[in-house]
Motif scaffolding. Structure first.
Motif, PDB file in Angstrom:
ATOM      1  N   LEU B  11       0.888  -1.161   0.000  1.00 44.62           N
ATOM      2  CA  LEU B  11       0.000   0.000   0.000  1.00 44.62           C
ATOM      3  C   LEU B  11       0.922   1.206   0.000  1.00 44.62           C
ATOM      4  CD1 LEU B  11      -2.892   1.224   0.570  1.00 44.62           C
ATOM      5  CD2 LEU B  11      -2.243   1.211   2.955  1.00 44.62           C
ATOM      6  N   HIS B  12       0.616   2.167  -0.874  1.00 43.11           N
ATOM      7  CA  HIS B  12       1.494   3.329  -0.967  1.00 43.11           C
ATOM      8  C   HIS B  12       0.726   4.577  -0.569  1.00 43.11           C
ATOM      9  CE1 HIS B  12       2.556   6.691  -3.832  1.00 43.11           C
ATOM     10  NE2 HIS B  12       3.458   6.765  -2.891  1.00 43.11           N
ATOM     11  N   TYR B  13       1.347   5.402   0.260  1.00 37.99           N
ATOM     12  CA  TYR B  13       0.710   6.679   0.601  1.00 37.99           C
ATOM     13  C   TYR B  13       1.754   7.790   0.637  1.00 37.99           C
ATOM     14  CZ  TYR B  13      -2.155  10.208   2.805  1.00 37.99           C
ATOM     15  OH  TYR B  13      -2.814  11.365   3.056  1.00 37.99           O
ATOM     16  N   ASP B  14       1.343   8.937   0.081  1.00 37.45           N
ATOM     17  CA  ASP B  14       2.222  10.097   0.025  1.00 37.45           C
ATOM     18  C   ASP B  14       1.955  10.950   1.267  1.00 37.45           C
ATOM     19  OD1 ASP B  14       3.235  12.609  -0.356  1.00 37.45           O
ATOM     20  OD2 ASP B  14       2.642  12.785  -2.446  1.00 37.45           O
ATOM     21  N   GLY B  15       2.846  10.880   2.240  1.00 37.98           N
ATOM     22  CA  GLY B  15       2.691  11.672   3.447  1.00 37.98           C
ATOM     23  C   GLY B  15       3.489  12.959   3.356  1.00 37.98           C
ATOM     24  N   ALA B  16       3.039  13.881   2.519  1.00 35.50           N
ATOM     25  CA  ALA B  16       3.694  15.180   2.346  1.00 35.50           C
ATOM     26  C   ALA B  16       5.104  15.061   1.782  1.00 35.50           C
ATOM     27  CB  ALA B  16       3.721  15.951   3.657  1.00 35.50           C
ATOM     28  N   SER B  17       5.230  14.380   0.657  1.00 38.78           N
ATOM     29  CA  SER B  17       6.535  14.345  -0.008  1.00 38.78           C
ATOM     30  C   SER B  17       6.465  15.245  -1.234  1.00 38.78           C
ATOM     31  CB  SER B  17       6.893  12.928  -0.423  1.00 38.78           C
ATOM     32  OG  SER B  17       6.401  12.666  -1.712  1.00 38.78           O
ATOM     33  N   CYS B  18       7.569  15.337  -1.972  1.00 41.53           N
ATOM     34  CA  CYS B  18       7.579  16.215  -3.145  1.00 41.53           C
ATOM     35  C   CYS B  18       7.102  15.470  -4.370  1.00 41.53           C
ATOM     36  CB  CYS B  18       8.958  16.779  -3.398  1.00 41.53           C
ATOM     37  SG  CYS B  18      10.068  15.597  -4.147  1.00 41.53           S
ATOM     38  N   ASN B  19       6.670  14.196  -4.238  1.00 39.22           N
ATOM     39  CA  ASN B  19       6.170  13.464  -5.394  1.00 39.22           C
ATOM     40  C   ASN B  19       7.264  12.684  -6.102  1.00 39.22           C
ATOM     41  OD1 ASN B  19       4.241  12.686  -7.116  1.00 39.22           O
ATOM     42  ND2 ASN B  19       3.827  14.657  -8.032  1.00 39.22           N
ATOM     43  N   GLY B  20       8.509  13.046  -5.861  1.00 38.73           N
ATOM     44  CA  GLY B  20       9.626  12.373  -6.524  1.00 38.73           C
ATOM     45  C   GLY B  20       9.683  10.909  -6.151  1.00 38.73           C
ATOM     46  N   CYS B  21       9.615  10.617  -4.856  1.00 37.73           N
ATOM     47  CA  CYS B  21       9.679   9.231  -4.403  1.00 37.73           C
ATOM     48  C   CYS B  21       8.429   8.460  -4.826  1.00 37.73           C
ATOM     49  CB  CYS B  21       9.817   9.163  -2.887  1.00 37.73           C
ATOM     50  SG  CYS B  21      11.356   9.839  -2.301  1.00 37.73           S
ATOM     51  N   ASP B  22       7.298   9.163  -4.918  1.00 43.20           N
ATOM     52  CA  ASP B  22       6.056   8.480  -5.276  1.00 43.20           C
ATOM     53  C   ASP B  22       6.099   7.951  -6.687  1.00 43.20           C
ATOM     54  OD1 ASP B  22       4.323   9.282  -2.891  1.00 43.20           O
ATOM     55  OD2 ASP B  22       5.278  11.118  -3.555  1.00 43.20           O
ATOM     56  N   ILE B  23       6.647   8.789  -7.613  1.00 46.63           N
ATOM     57  CA  ILE B  23       6.702   8.281  -8.985  1.00 46.63           C
ATOM     58  C   ILE B  23       7.758   7.197  -9.095  1.00 46.63           C
ATOM     59  CG2 ILE B  23       5.663  10.251 -10.145  1.00 46.63           C
ATOM     60  CD1 ILE B  23       8.354  11.309 -10.802  1.00 46.63           C
ATOM     61  N   GLU B  24       8.756   7.203  -8.216  1.00 49.46           N
ATOM     62  CA  GLU B  24       9.736   6.123  -8.228  1.00 49.46           C
ATOM     63  C   GLU B  24       9.130   4.837  -7.664  1.00 49.46           C
ATOM     64  OE1 GLU B  24      11.701   6.892 -10.316  1.00 49.46           O
ATOM     65  OE2 GLU B  24      13.663   7.421  -9.548  1.00 49.46           O
TER      66      GLU B  24
END
Lengths: 359, 182
Positions: B11-24
């Motif tokens: 399960l992936h969740y973006d906890g206030a990141s810049c989006n860079g790690c999310d697309i990775e």
């Protein structure tokens, strides 16, 4: 009248890589109203200007968003350079243009993948992201990073692209163009895709102007406006016309973005041919004093940067208005009257970048 | 590499990141890196997930969302903090709104450093997470209840953050040592 009920959408949702929350007021299966709430990714990044020196802040500005990271860094540098009255070398302008267009290719390919995933076409998602890896490889070869590059500095850029690397880049673009043409057929002609996209979420030209939308979302409604035509960086030397489409539906948005990828490929080829030799950075002296606003065309639309400096090593105020923020009112308008099943797709068609919006 | 015994769903969740790690994280699942060869499937439902990938330094508003998602996941479960922001707060640590790392709100098992974390290291983190998952499963079989330490972590994340720093540094050295030995 049918009974109204409210369905929460997000912040954690399978189609969203980033969190945004919408309260969807629905009547049966029809959305009557959508009420957004944002702030899940707010980091307070603008306040960091008080803690980081103006030269260090370039790296913070890049981290506004991981998708258009290069353009954020570039625009911040551009604004500070204007304040300090530094003219950057022509080669640096061309290099910035090339990296900016590569960012657009990677961002649009990413979006195409997410869109395909949004309407449940998983192999198309995989294909788009497979092609995208080629451009990321070229980013890595030319800058050293895959998503955060850190090649901008105030006064120019930090790295050069030599001839052999440039040839490699152009060759890679040929491959990308060939492979993209193959999947374009599916995106634009496939019956399933057409059924999901045609006539869904129409935004008229008048609404697009009234709601002050930006970027491909606006151009898909037939508005001809592209910040690149103002001629910043090397764009004044390059020949291109903004890509527009008339219909204003999801299909038109998809079409505009696909054509923009081909346009970006051509722009890079042209820029590579015209790139002058010379230095890649101008040395800077002293601290900035004054204010400046920069407007650039990001993959998602027009972004606005404001920098105010007071002659110390810290910037006084830094402000960003990003395209997704401008597109949210337009999104809420398209959501009205749509089917509940189309909501994830429509949220995707504005290419939301929540990190940019909330900073 | 740890033995992969079960197919872990993430399960992936973006906890206030810049989006860079999310697309990775997403790039890990696509043909070039293909985490699915380890049986990894990205799921949108916390009730189906074994491994929780969190990016970003966690801000005030998403704190409760992260806690909720963690609590909804069935035991045994593993949390992987992806990227330097998720490990320590990264460049955003000094801002007013960032608590400074995922471990300020939920217990973290694996730290993946990097800005942005590379897909290779994210997959490495997931594989390390699978080993932890196996350990936890073993412990559960022996009747040891999993620790429920969400409540132990103080409400004021900032205070906790400094205490976690030493722990983070340690975790990063172990991760680096692991990479060197490969």
């Amino acid at each position: 009248m049918a009974t109204r009920s409210i369905i929460p959408f997000g912040p954690q949702h399978p189609v969203l890589p980033e969190p945004i929350h919408l309260d969807l007021v629905i009547e049966d299966e029809k959305v009557v109203e959508a009420i957004p709430s944002i702030g899940f990714v707010h980091r307070g990044l603008e306040s960091l200007v008080a803690k980081k020196e103006f030269t260090e802040y370039v790296y913070i500005a890049e981290r506004i968003c991981g998708i258009c990271s290069f353009m954020h860094g570039m625009s911040y540098c551009d604004a500070v350079e204007h304040i300090m009255e530094v003219e950057i070398p022509d080669r640096a302008k061309y290099l910035r243009t090339i990296w900016a267009e590569m960012s657009r290719i990677h961002s649009h390919l990413l979006w195409l993948g997410l869109l395909a995933d949004g309407f449940g076409y998983e192999s198309l998602f995989m294909q788009s992201w497979r092609i995208r890896e080629k451009i990321l490889d070229m980013f890595e070869a030319t800058t050293g990073g895959r998503v955060i590059f850190s090649v901008n500095q105030i006064g120019g850029v930090l790295k050069d692209i030599d001839d052999s690397l440039m040839n490699q880049l152009l060759k890679s673009l040929d491959d990308i163009e060939k492979e993209l043409k193959a999947i374009t057929k599916t995106f634009l002609n496939d019956a399933t895709v057409n059924n999901r996209l045609r006539g869904v979420g129409i935004l008229t030209a008048k609404q697009a102007v009234d709601l002050a939308t930006a970027g491909p979302f606006m151009r898909a409604s037939g508005i001809n406006r592209d910040m690149r035509t103002t001629g910043y960086n090397a764009y004044k030397d390059l020949e291109f016309a903004p890509i527009i489409s008339k219909d204003g539906d999801s299909y038109a948005r998809c079409e505009v973005r696909i054509n923009e990828i081909f346009q970006s490929i051509n722009l890079i080829r042209e820029a590579a041919g015209k790139m002058p030799a010379g230095d890649i950075a101008t040395p800077i002296k002293g601290f900035p004093n004054g204010e400046h606003a920069t407007r650039v065309e990001q993959p998602r639309g027009e972004a606005f940067y404001y920098v105010k400096a007071d002659g110390t090593k810290f910037i006084d105020r830094f402000r960003v208005r990003t395209p997704t923020f401008a597109n949210l009112p337009g999104l809420l308008e398209t959501l009205k009257g749509c089917q509940l099943a189309d909501v994830p797709l429509l949220v995707l068609t504005i290419d939301p970048c929540i990190s940019c919006t909330e900073r | 590499m740890a033995k992969v015994s079960k197919s872990p769903w993430v399960l992936h969740y973006d906890g206030a990141s810049c989006n860079g790690c999310d697309i990775e994280v997403l790039a890990c699942l696509t043909p070039m890196y293909d985490a699915e060869r380890f049986g990894v499937i990205n799921t949108g439902d916390p009730k189906h997930a074994d491994i929780f990938l969190v990016t970003g330094g966690i801000n005030e508003q998403c704190k409760d969302v992260v806690k909720q998602l963690y609590e909804q996941m069935p035991n045994p479960k593993v949390v992987v903090a992806v990227g330097i922001c998720a490990c320590t707060g990264g460049v955003f640590k000094e801002t007013y709104n960032i608590l400074g790392g995922v471990d300020t709100v939920i217990p973290v098992d694996v730290y993946v450093p990097g800005c942005a974390a590379r897909p290779e290291s994210i997959i490495d983190g997931i594989v390390k997470g699978i080993a932890v998952l196996d350990q936890k499963r073993e412990a559960m079989k022996q009747g040891k209840l999993p620790e429920l330490n969400v409540e132990d972590i103080s409400e004021d994340g900032k205070e906790q953050a400094s205490a976690n720093e030493a722990q983070n540094a340690e975790a990063e050295t172990t991760a680096n040592a692991g990479e060197e030995s490969k």
